[in-house]
Design an enzyme around this catalytic site. Structure first.
Site, PDB file in Angstrom:
ATOM      1  CD  GLU A 193      -3.210   3.266  -4.878  1.00 46.51           C
ATOM      2  OE1 GLU A 193      -4.241   2.579  -5.007  1.00 46.51           O
ATOM      3  OE2 GLU A 193      -2.129   2.803  -4.515  1.00 46.51           O
TER       4      GLU A 193
ATOM      5  CB  SER B  17      -5.032  -8.991  -7.447  1.00 42.99           C
ATOM      6  OG  SER B  17      -5.970  -7.915  -7.495  1.00 42.99           O
TER       7      SER B  17
ATOM      8  CG  HIS C  80      -3.765  -0.806  -6.273  1.00 43.37           C
ATOM      9  ND1 HIS C  80      -3.971  -0.199  -5.069  1.00 43.37           N
ATOM     10  CD2 HIS C  80      -3.783  -2.134  -5.990  1.00 43.37           C
ATOM     11  CE1 HIS C  80      -4.116  -1.095  -4.121  1.00 43.37           C
ATOM     12  NE2 HIS C  80      -3.995  -2.292  -4.657  1.00 43.37           N
ATOM     13  CB  ILE C  81      -3.081  -3.775 -12.215  1.00 47.36           C
ATOM     14  CG1 ILE C  81      -1.682  -3.398 -12.701  1.00 47.36           C
ATOM     15  CG2 ILE C  81      -4.096  -2.777 -12.733  1.00 47.36           C
ATOM     16  CD1 ILE C  81      -0.721  -4.503 -12.803  1.00 47.36           C
TER      17      ILE C  81
ATOM     18  NE  ARG D 249      -4.214  -1.633   0.366  1.00 41.94           N
ATOM     19  CZ  ARG D 249      -4.343  -2.745  -0.354  1.00 41.94           C
ATOM     20  NH1 ARG D 249      -3.403  -3.079  -1.222  1.00 41.94           N
ATOM     21  NH2 ARG D 249      -5.402  -3.517  -0.222  1.00 41.94           N
TER      22      ARG D 249
HETATM   23  C1  8YV Z   1      -7.260  -5.176  -4.891  1.00 44.51           C
HETATM   24  C2  8YV Z   1      -5.338  -5.466  -3.424  1.00 44.51           C
HETATM   25  O1  8YV Z   1      -7.610  -5.480  -6.147  1.00 44.51           O
HETATM   26  O2  8YV Z   1      -6.292  -7.435  -2.601  1.00 44.51           O
HETATM   27  C3  8YV Z   1      -5.746  -6.369  -2.337  1.00 44.51           C
HETATM   28  O3  8YV Z   1      -5.503  -6.037  -1.170  1.00 44.51           O
HETATM   29  O4  8YV Z   1      -4.593  -4.565  -3.269  1.00 44.51           O
HETATM   30  C4  8YV Z   1      -5.876  -5.696  -4.759  1.00 44.51           C
HETATM   31  O5  8YV Z   1      -5.841  -7.046  -5.029  1.00 44.51           O
HETATM   32  C5  8YV Z   1      -7.371  -3.714  -4.638  1.00 44.51           C
HETATM   33  O6  8YV Z   1      -7.598  -3.513  -3.294  1.00 44.51           O
HETATM   34  C6  8YV Z   1      -8.418  -3.029  -5.473  1.00 44.51           C
HETATM   35  O7  8YV Z   1      -9.648  -3.637  -5.353  1.00 44.51           O
END
Ligand code: 8YV
Length: 328
Positions: A271, A293, A290-291, A242
């Site tokens: 963000e 995942s 922030h991609i 983060r």
């Molecule tokens: C999320 C992430 O997609 O899972 C988390 O904590 O940072 C990401 O996988 C993000 O929070 C946005 O939805």
């Protein structure tokens, strides 16, 4: 027959997940392309039992606007958006989506490491701008990067994603591994030869410093000016945790002054990142929106797991991934 529990979904989810959820709950979903306004969200929560969301602040104001709310299901593994005290005080459960994204986020971290060390986006821009006029010779060192293979990676936060990074780094790239974590991980030491190191030692010795810790009051601005000063001038800083785990001003300064060589960032203090953020005009910084995942399969798996978590809590059947601070 009892009425189905009412749920509100604050972001569009895949049709297949919505269809499954509709079998168990009476669902309403925000259909807008951008996030709903806070007041619109509070209004929508007036009579719901469950909320499925990604990242919006779950605080006393929101909880007070939702007197029937029993569960907030995050479509993410991180849950720094939860005001744990406010939720605990009102007996609201919070769930998240661990495991299903570990390998995908680890891929993103390796992508950032390779991109910044081998200057992939910068050289891609160079080629596409038609500036490649002659072969890159032995003395053209302005094109050269640094090796990822056999370098030293320092992982700050050795959880499940940290382990998936460790496996790639050690088995794929022959890297040496240092780590810091709240508790020691003898399994990581045995499996990957990872060496547990105090933060300062990790910073001094790593070629890649990789932030993977969750954002908590303890990890907020954990990496500051004095920490960048300890790093090697040839080191890269990678953040896929983060943004607020790092003092971003200090990072900018370290990149400008050459205290470190570069950074690969999937996350930012604010963000979406502000267009005038100095990080965006630095060639030695690789940015992503922030991609970590965001692959088709993993985002679908996360949405489905979040739906299952929601239903499990609301119907009292099945297991839910309740965040540890709110477990009974
Ligand atoms: C999320 C992430 O997609 O899972 C988390 O904590 O940072 C990401 O996988 C993000 O929070 C946005 O939805």
């Amino acid at each position: 027959m009892n009425a189905k529990p009412k749920v509100y979904i604050s972001k569009k989810i895949p049709d297949s997940v919505l269809e499954w959820l509709q079998q168990h709950c009476d669902c309403r979903m925000w259909e807008g392309q951008t996030a709903s306004s806070r007041s619109g969200l509070l209004e929508a929560l007036r009579d719901v039992d469950g909320l499925m969301t990604t990242g919006g602040r779950i605080d006393a104001e929101l909880l007070d606007a939702a007197p029937r709310l029993k569960v907030v299901s995050n479509i993410s593994v991180g849950y720094n958006n939860f005001d744990i005290e406010a939720m605990r005080a009102r007996g609201v459960i919070g769930t998240h989506t661990p495991h299903v994204l570990d390998e995908t986020v680890a891929d993103t971290v390796l992508a950032l490491m390779l991109s910044v060390a081998r200057r992939v986006p910068e050289l891609d821009r160079f080629v596409k701008a038609g500036r490649w006029k002659k072969g890159v010779g032995l003395s053209d060192d302005h094109f050269f990067g640094l090796d990822v293979h056999h370098a030293t990676a320092g992982i700050i936060g050795m959880g499940r994603i940290g382990e998936a990074i460790a496996r790639r780094a050690v088995h794929g790239f022959g890297m040496k591994l240092l780590y810091t974590n709240r508790s020691r991980r003898p399994d990581m030491e045995e499996r990957y030869g990872a060496v547990y190191a105090p933060l300062e030692e990790l910073l001094r010795e790593s070629d890649f410093v990789i932030m993977m810790t969750p954002l908590t009051p303890e990890t907020t601005r954990m990496i500051r000016r004095e920490h960048f000063a300890m790093m090697k001038p040839s080191a890269f800083f990678i953040n896929a945790s983060r943004g607020p785990t790092v003092d971003e001003e200090a990072l900018i300064e370290a990149l400008r002054s050459g205290a470190i060589r570069g950074a690969g960032l999937d996350v930012f203090e604010v963000e979406p990142v502000q267009p005038d953020n100095p990080l965006l005009s630095m060639d030695n910084v690789v940015t992503l929106p922030h991609i970590g995942s965001a692959t088709e399969k993993t985002r679908l798996d996360m949405a489905m797991l979040a739906a299952r978590n929601l239903v499990a809590v609301l119907t009292g059947s099945g297991e839910a991934y309740v965040v540890k601070e709110l477990q009974a």
